[in-house]
Design a protein around this motif. Structure first.
Motif: not given
Length: 222
Positions: A167-170, A174-175, A212-215
């Motif tokens: 999900a885009a919102i996820g 997350g960030h 998480w940036i990589v993902a």
């Protein structure tokens, strides 16, 4: 006397804002990801949620110990945040397993192998320094392999199969929430100084954000 009181009030207000934003982002991620997985689970893996849950439980334990060592409003709020996120991950894992396509894959096997190899190496290095898994720094590094590695293999999974199940919102929530937790740790350090519990938490959260940036980059490209 008024200046210190004013500074203290501002610090408390900032900490409270961080706390509320994290709660909102946590709910946005948890609910948004649940809804998305009813549509598609493409790119999402069981091992990602499993190891994420372990990561959260490690950090939740660290936050409880940090609160016991030097209790404050911030450390109490940090405990609540980890409790909420752990509950949300359990729900998401249940939804994924219940989905008809939610099955163990080669990426899950790869994730498990890499994560467990990192955990084993961490325990061996810790033992050489006479530190057990109970040490906060060791737990911080364990959290790196329980969260950072699965997020990197999540990126690989999306590269191979697409990222429609995320999900885009996820992604963006997350960030925000990771940065908020890092911010809370910084405030806690300013309040009570460095200790091994906070150092362990900071190590894990910095690795969390980097992976998480990589993902996120892969998700944007696929």
């Amino acid at each position: 006397m008024s200046q210190p009181s004013s500074a203290s009030s501002r610090a408390r207000l900032t900490a409270d804002v961080l706390f509320v934003v994290q709660l909102v982002c946590g709910l946005a991620f948890g609910i948004g990801q649940t809804v998305k997985m009813f549509e598609s689970t493409q790119g999402v893996s069981i091992s990602w949620f499993v190891f994420w849950g372990v990561f959260l439980m490690i950090n939740m334990r660290l936050s409880f110990q940090s609160h016991q060592a030097a209790p404050s409003r911030v450390t109490y709020q940090t405990r609540v945040i980890y409790l909420v996120w752990t509950s949300l991950m359990a729900v998401n894992l249940g939804v994924l397993i219940g989905h008809r396509t939610g099955q163990w894959s080669d990426v899950d096997t790869l994730t498990s192998g890499l994560a467990l190899a990192g955990v084993t190496a961490t325990l061996i290095v810790g033992a050489r320094h006479h530190l057990t898994w109970r040490d906060p720094i060791v737990r911080g590094w364990l959290a790196v392999f329980f969260k950072g590695v699965p997020q990197l293999t999540l990126a690989w999974n999306m590269f191979l199969h697409g990222g429609a199940g995320l999900a885009a919102i996820g992604i963006w929530a997350g960030h925000v929430t990771i940065c908020m937790r890092i911010g809370q740790l910084v405030y806690a350090i300013r309040e009570a100084g460095w200790d091994r519990y906070r150092r362990g938490s900071l190590i894990s959260e910095v690795a969390n954000e980097a992976s998480w940036i990589v993902a996120t980059v892969v998700w944007l490209l696929v």
